[in-house]
Write a protein that holds these residues in place. Structure first.
Motif, PDB file in Angstrom:
ATOM      1  N   VAL A  60       0.828  -1.126  -0.196  1.00 52.06           N
ATOM      2  CA  VAL A  60      -0.121  -0.110  -0.007  1.00 52.06           C
ATOM      3  C   VAL A  60       0.752   1.271  -0.085  1.00 52.06           C
ATOM      4  CG1 VAL A  60      -1.744   1.164   1.454  1.00 52.06           C
ATOM      5  CG2 VAL A  60      -1.992  -1.017   1.059  1.00 52.06           C
ATOM      6  N   LEU A  61       1.778   1.200   0.682  1.00 51.73           N
ATOM      7  CA  LEU A  61       2.661   2.053   0.866  1.00 51.73           C
ATOM      8  C   LEU A  61       3.620   2.601  -0.379  1.00 51.73           C
ATOM      9  CD1 LEU A  61       4.019   1.943   4.327  1.00 51.73           C
ATOM     10  CD2 LEU A  61       2.957   3.918   3.582  1.00 51.73           C
ATOM     11  N   ALA A  62       4.071   1.589  -0.930  1.00 53.30           N
ATOM     12  CA  ALA A  62       4.612   1.357  -2.465  1.00 53.30           C
ATOM     13  C   ALA A  62       3.668   2.249  -3.271  1.00 53.30           C
ATOM     14  CB  ALA A  62       4.982   0.316  -2.737  1.00 53.30           C
ATOM     15  N   GLY A  63       2.511   1.818  -3.286  1.00 54.92           N
ATOM     16  CA  GLY A  63       1.442   2.481  -4.344  1.00 54.92           C
ATOM     17  C   GLY A  63       1.388   3.948  -3.926  1.00 54.92           C
ATOM     18  N   ALA A  64       1.257   4.561  -2.902  1.00 61.95           N
ATOM     19  CA  ALA A  64       1.093   5.822  -2.449  1.00 61.95           C
ATOM     20  C   ALA A  64       2.187   6.591  -2.719  1.00 61.95           C
ATOM     21  CB  ALA A  64       0.940   5.819  -0.889  1.00 61.95           C
ATOM     22  N   THR A  65       3.441   5.821  -2.662  1.00 62.29           N
ATOM     23  CA  THR A  65       4.760   6.797  -3.038  1.00 62.29           C
ATOM     24  C   THR A  65       4.713   6.726  -4.519  1.00 62.29           C
ATOM     25  OG1 THR A  65       5.674   5.434  -1.076  1.00 62.29           O
ATOM     26  CG2 THR A  65       7.174   6.459  -2.891  1.00 62.29           C
ATOM     27  N   THR A  66       4.230   5.823  -5.264  1.00 62.05           N
ATOM     28  CA  THR A  66       4.158   5.828  -7.053  1.00 62.05           C
ATOM     29  C   THR A  66       3.233   7.148  -7.140  1.00 62.05           C
ATOM     30  OG1 THR A  66       4.468   3.689  -6.901  1.00 62.05           O
ATOM     31  CG2 THR A  66       3.672   4.896  -8.833  1.00 62.05           C
ATOM     32  N   ALA A  67       1.934   7.066  -6.537  1.00 63.01           N
ATOM     33  CA  ALA A  67       0.836   8.151  -6.644  1.00 63.01           C
ATOM     34  C   ALA A  67       1.532   9.487  -6.298  1.00 63.01           C
ATOM     35  CB  ALA A  67      -0.222   7.988  -5.883  1.00 63.01           C
ATOM     36  N   ALA A  68       2.490   9.614  -5.363  1.00 63.77           N
ATOM     37  CA  ALA A  68       3.102  11.170  -4.847  1.00 63.77           C
ATOM     38  C   ALA A  68       4.092  11.370  -5.874  1.00 63.77           C
ATOM     39  CB  ALA A  68       3.510  10.663  -3.622  1.00 63.77           C
ATOM     40  N   SER A  69       4.969  10.449  -6.439  1.00 66.67           N
ATOM     41  CA  SER A  69       5.741  10.614  -7.331  1.00 66.67           C
ATOM     42  C   SER A  69       5.199  11.330  -8.593  1.00 66.67           C
ATOM     43  CB  SER A  69       6.869   9.559  -7.539  1.00 66.67           C
ATOM     44  OG  SER A  69       7.489   9.223  -6.281  1.00 66.67           O
ATOM     45  N   VAL A  70       4.107  10.368  -9.127  1.00 68.67           N
ATOM     46  CA  VAL A  70       3.462  10.774 -10.242  1.00 68.67           C
ATOM     47  C   VAL A  70       3.036  12.326 -10.202  1.00 68.67           C
ATOM     48  CG1 VAL A  70       1.575  10.282 -11.719  1.00 68.67           C
ATOM     49  CG2 VAL A  70       2.927   8.399 -11.308  1.00 68.67           C
ATOM     50  N   THR A  71       2.233  12.332  -9.034  1.00 68.22           N
ATOM     51  CA  THR A  71       1.663  13.878  -9.052  1.00 68.22           C
ATOM     52  C   THR A  71       2.758  14.958  -8.930  1.00 68.22           C
ATOM     53  OG1 THR A  71      -0.030  12.835  -7.571  1.00 68.22           O
ATOM     54  CG2 THR A  71       0.379  15.249  -7.383  1.00 68.22           C
ATOM     55  N   ALA A  72       3.910  14.716  -8.656  1.00 66.03           N
ATOM     56  CA  ALA A  72       5.204  15.566  -8.229  1.00 66.03           C
ATOM     57  C   ALA A  72       5.469  15.711  -9.820  1.00 66.03           C
ATOM     58  CB  ALA A  72       6.085  15.046  -7.261  1.00 66.03           C
ATOM     59  N   THR A  73       5.841  14.673 -10.340  1.00 65.63           N
ATOM     60  CA  THR A  73       6.047  14.771 -12.028  1.00 65.63           C
ATOM     61  C   THR A  73       5.424  15.746 -12.678  1.00 65.63           C
ATOM     62  OG1 THR A  73       6.869  12.684 -11.807  1.00 65.63           O
ATOM     63  CG2 THR A  73       6.858  13.584 -14.016  1.00 65.63           C
ATOM     64  N   VAL A  74       4.055  15.582 -12.432  1.00 63.77           N
ATOM     65  CA  VAL A  74       3.016  16.230 -13.514  1.00 63.77           C
ATOM     66  C   VAL A  74       3.207  17.892 -13.036  1.00 63.77           C
ATOM     67  CG1 VAL A  74       0.473  16.884 -13.503  1.00 63.77           C
ATOM     68  CG2 VAL A  74       1.319  14.580 -13.547  1.00 63.77           C
ATOM     69  N   PHE A  75       3.333  18.033 -11.661  1.00 64.37           N
ATOM     70  CA  PHE A  75       3.720  19.487 -11.159  1.00 64.37           C
ATOM     71  C   PHE A  75       4.904  20.126 -11.876  1.00 64.37           C
ATOM     72  CE2 PHE A  75       0.596  18.911  -7.529  1.00 64.37           C
ATOM     73  CZ  PHE A  75      -0.234  19.902  -7.828  1.00 64.37           C
ATOM     74  N   ASN A  76       6.083  19.211 -11.779  1.00 64.82           N
ATOM     75  CA  ASN A  76       7.095  19.821 -12.441  1.00 64.82           C
ATOM     76  C   ASN A  76       6.864  20.182 -13.785  1.00 64.82           C
ATOM     77  OD1 ASN A  76       8.775  19.631 -10.082  1.00 64.82           O
ATOM     78  ND2 ASN A  76       9.068  17.546 -10.366  1.00 64.82           N
ATOM     79  N   ALA A  77       6.166  19.111 -14.498  1.00 67.35           N
ATOM     80  CA  ALA A  77       5.976  19.315 -16.139  1.00 67.35           C
ATOM     81  C   ALA A  77       5.304  20.458 -16.491  1.00 67.35           C
ATOM     82  CB  ALA A  77       5.383  18.343 -16.618  1.00 67.35           C
ATOM     83  N   THR A  78       4.160  20.904 -15.558  1.00 70.39           N
ATOM     84  CA  THR A  78       3.399  21.958 -15.834  1.00 70.39           C
ATOM     85  C   THR A  78       4.197  23.064 -15.241  1.00 70.39           C
ATOM     86  OG1 THR A  78       2.309  21.741 -13.598  1.00 70.39           O
ATOM     87  CG2 THR A  78       1.321  20.686 -15.689  1.00 70.39           C
ATOM     88  N   GLN A  79       5.088  23.211 -14.372  1.00 70.59           N
ATOM     89  CA  GLN A  79       5.896  24.276 -14.054  1.00 70.59           C
ATOM     90  C   GLN A  79       6.639  24.611 -15.300  1.00 70.59           C
ATOM     91  OE1 GLN A  79       9.214  23.702 -11.277  1.00 70.59           O
ATOM     92  NE2 GLN A  79       8.874  26.014 -10.291  1.00 70.59           N
ATOM     93  N   ILE A  80       7.108  23.569 -15.949  1.00 75.13           N
ATOM     94  CA  ILE A  80       8.113  24.103 -17.052  1.00 75.13           C
ATOM     95  C   ILE A  80       7.323  24.961 -18.362  1.00 75.13           C
ATOM     96  CG2 ILE A  80       9.194  23.074 -19.172  1.00 75.13           C
ATOM     97  CD1 ILE A  80      10.060  20.779 -17.208  1.00 75.13           C
ATOM     98  N   LYS A  81       6.066  24.426 -18.201  1.00 76.01           N
ATOM     99  CA  LYS A  81       5.012  25.146 -19.393  1.00 76.01           C
ATOM    100  C   LYS A  81       4.918  26.519 -18.966  1.00 76.01           C
ATOM    101  CE  LYS A  81       2.409  21.223 -20.903  1.00 76.01           C
ATOM    102  NZ  LYS A  81       1.204  20.420 -21.191  1.00 76.01           N
ATOM    103  N   ALA A  82       4.693  26.679 -17.404  1.00 76.81           N
ATOM    104  CA  ALA A  82       4.575  28.007 -17.008  1.00 76.81           C
ATOM    105  C   ALA A  82       5.541  28.842 -17.107  1.00 76.81           C
ATOM    106  CB  ALA A  82       4.020  27.897 -15.388  1.00 76.81           C
ATOM    107  N   ILE A  83       6.966  28.279 -16.700  1.00 71.53           N
ATOM    108  CA  ILE A  83       8.172  29.053 -17.087  1.00 71.53           C
ATOM    109  C   ILE A  83       8.363  29.401 -18.495  1.00 71.53           C
ATOM    110  CG2 ILE A  83      10.652  28.870 -16.773  1.00 71.53           C
ATOM    111  CD1 ILE A  83       9.913  26.870 -14.490  1.00 71.53           C
TER     112      ILE A  83
END
Length: 311
Positions: free
Chosen positions: A273-296
């Motif tokens: 369960v924790l592995a799944g939660a960590t994966t979800a958090a990493s995916v979310t962070a990746t999405v935020f980073n990708a959208t930050q690139i667009k904003a920059i």
């Protein structure tokens, strides 16, 4: 009379001279204020790209840990089934005559059908159990390692995201640039009336004036979102690593009491369960980073256009 004419002549020249000073000063101020912004934004974009890659790795390792954990669970279930078969064979042997090879094969047929194996006797069961336990142990170690890797990448992502924001100096420079452009815009009409070539100034105002539409808050908001997600991923990853290591320790695995087996099962479930939660958090962070690139990029395009005119 001549003195009066001289005074009037000087008065007529003075406005043009004042406009000249104002226009030239505004032009110089714009150059000073607006040059260099694109370099700062380029650094932000580079770091956002690096962080996207890092958190992407975290997502991949987290997903790997989840998959490995699921496979391990199936191996543990198989091992438990084999242990139960051995127990039943021993009980049947104690209470009655020794089973024939044919009877044992019939007894094992259900297991063989479920797991696509061909175990024919007790030794075969013992051998299969040993192999399955070994596989489970390896998978547990892999899961722990992958969780540790995902934790490390999430921690790195949190640190980078926490610093990859529009700092006070850059905000001040952009605001100063906007004010300088407005000042230059206000001097153009008078400068044109006084006979100056304002083509360059108009190009600067046109290009650099777009800073008025630059939304810096989007850059910081994405960085904040990435940081929070990475912090969550770090926490779940660290906990998952500890739980996974505990679940796969000899102390836990060697406790064959009912309570001990249930404890091991609970730890493995929590790890997955924790592995799944960590994966979800990493995916979310990746999405935020990708959208930050667009904003920059949106702001960087303005900076590049502005700097291109200033050069």
């Amino acid at each position: 009379m001549r003195k009066l004419v001289s005074i009037l002549a000087c008065m007529s020249v003075f406005p043009a001279f004042a406009a000249d000073i104002s226009f030239q000063d505004a032009l110089r101020a714009t150059y000073a204020a607006c040059v260099g912004i694109d370099d700062e934004l380029s650094d932000l974009k580079t770091m956002a790209g690096i962080n996207t890659a890092i958190t992407g790795v975290g997502a991949a390792t987290g997903a790997g840990a989840t998959v490995v954990g699921i496979v391990k669970t199936s191996k543990d279930a198989k091992a438990a089934h084999l242990e139960e078969i051995l127990k039943q064979i021993d009980e049947m042997s104690k209470n009655s005559r020794t089973l024939t090879a044919s009877e044992t094969e019939t007894f094992l047929s259900e297991f063989n059908a479920a797991y696509e194996t061909a175990i024919k006797d007790k030794k075969g069961v013992e051998s299969e159990l040993e192999k399955t336990v070994s596989q489970s142990k390896k998978l547990g170690n892999w899961r722990t390692g992958l969780m540790a890797g995902s934790t490390a990448t999430n921690l790195a992502g949190a640190i980078i995201a926490g610093t990859n924001k529009v700092d006070a100096d850059l905000k001040t420079q952009i605001e100063t640039c906007k004010m300088a452009v407005n000042q230059l815009r206000n001097t153009i009409m008078q400068a044109r009336m006084d006979g100056y070539d304002v083509t360059e100034a108009q190009e600067i105002v046109s290009a650099c004036g777009d800073y008025e539409f630059a939304d810096l808050s989007k850059i910081d908001n994405r960085a904040k979102g990435a940081m929070i997600s990475s912090v969550v991923g770090t926490a779940t990853g660290l906990t998952g690593t500890i739980v996974s290591a505990s679940a796969n320790s000899d102390k836990t695995r060697d406790n064959n009491t009912d309570a001990g087996k249930q404890h091991e099962k609970n730890l493995n479930t929590a790890s997955n369960v924790l592995a799944g939660a960590t994966t979800a958090a990493s995916v979310t962070a990746t999405v935020f980073n990708a959208t930050q690139i667009k904003a920059i990029k949106r702001v960087a395009e303005i900076a590049e256009k502005c700097t291109g005119v200033l050069k």
